[in-house]
Design a protein around this motif. Structure first.
Motif, PDB file in Angstrom:
ATOM      1  N   ALA A 106      -5.663  -6.507   6.850  1.00  0.00           N
ATOM      2  CA  ALA A 106      -4.196  -6.505   6.868  1.00  0.00           C
ATOM      3  C   ALA A 106      -3.663  -5.140   7.315  1.00  0.00           C
ATOM      4  CB  ALA A 106      -3.658  -6.856   5.487  1.00  0.00           C
ATOM      5  N   GLY A 107      -4.300  -4.066   6.868  1.00  0.00           N
ATOM      6  CA  GLY A 107      -3.899  -2.724   7.309  1.00  0.00           C
ATOM      7  C   GLY A 107      -4.154  -2.518   8.786  1.00  0.00           C
ATOM      8  N   TYR A 110      -1.479  -4.397  10.661  1.00  0.00           N
ATOM      9  CA  TYR A 110      -0.224  -3.659  10.558  1.00  0.00           C
ATOM     10  C   TYR A 110      -0.212  -2.467  11.527  1.00  0.00           C
ATOM     11  CZ  TYR A 110       3.466  -0.738   8.638  1.00  0.00           C
ATOM     12  OH  TYR A 110       4.575   0.047   8.497  1.00  0.00           O
ATOM     13  N   ALA A 111      -1.312  -1.709  11.542  1.00  0.00           N
ATOM     14  CA  ALA A 111      -1.387  -0.556  12.448  1.00  0.00           C
ATOM     15  C   ALA A 111      -1.355  -1.008  13.901  1.00  0.00           C
ATOM     16  CB  ALA A 111      -2.662   0.239  12.165  1.00  0.00           C
ATOM     17  N   ARG A 113       0.126  -3.745  15.104  1.00  0.00           N
ATOM     18  CA  ARG A 113       1.486  -4.190  15.457  1.00  0.00           C
ATOM     19  C   ARG A 113       2.458  -3.030  15.582  1.00  0.00           C
ATOM     20  NH1 ARG A 113       2.594  -9.861  12.340  1.00  0.00           N
ATOM     21  NH2 ARG A 113       1.126 -11.045  13.595  1.00  0.00           N
ATOM     22  N   LYS A 114       2.246  -1.974  14.788  1.00  0.00           N
ATOM     23  CA  LYS A 114       3.124  -0.802  14.878  1.00  0.00           C
ATOM     24  C   LYS A 114       2.818   0.042  16.106  1.00  0.00           C
ATOM     25  CE  LYS A 114       5.881  -0.795  11.362  1.00  0.00           C
ATOM     26  NZ  LYS A 114       7.315  -0.680  11.496  1.00  0.00           N
TER      27      LYS A 114
END
Length: 120
Positions: A106-107, A110-111, A113-114
């Protein structure tokens, strides 16, 4: 009463681990050449004169990329003891490690997508 002879191994380790770096610095100071030429005192020893200032601003993206790498690299170290004792521990530890890996994924998503993993 504290028995000091039980700590003999500790004191020997402490003394040896303190003496070795000191000896390394002393020996390198004695054996190092003393002639300091201008090329040796230069910032870069490539033979090319540096142009401009050495203080350059880097984009934060490089630091973010390195930080994400270090985080995921260190987290894999936590999985190694679990993998080595997998046959001894029960199913509950497997579920905990699976949840841990899901949090890591999940991290990573997230990274991603950012845009923290984009180099340019």
């Amino acid at each position: 009463m504290i028995l000091l002879y039980e700590y003999d191994l500790f004191w020997a380790f402490l003394i040896i681990s303190s003496v070795i770096p000191i000896l390394a610095f002393l020996i390198s100071g004695v054996l190092a050449p003393l002639n300091k030429r201008p090329e040796k005192l230069s910032s870069y020893e490539s033979g090319i004169e540096p142009m401009g200032d050495a203080w350059l601003q880097f984009r934060i993206r490089y630091y973010m990329f390195a930080l994400v790498f270090v985080i995921f690299d260190v987290e894999t170290v936590f999985l190694y003891p679990w993998a080595m004792s997998f046959d001894v521990v029960g199913v509950s530890v497997f579920i905990e490690a699976f949840i841990f890996v899901l949090i890591l994924i999940a991290g990573l998503v997230y990274a991603w997508r950012k845009g923290a993993l984009e180099w340019s």
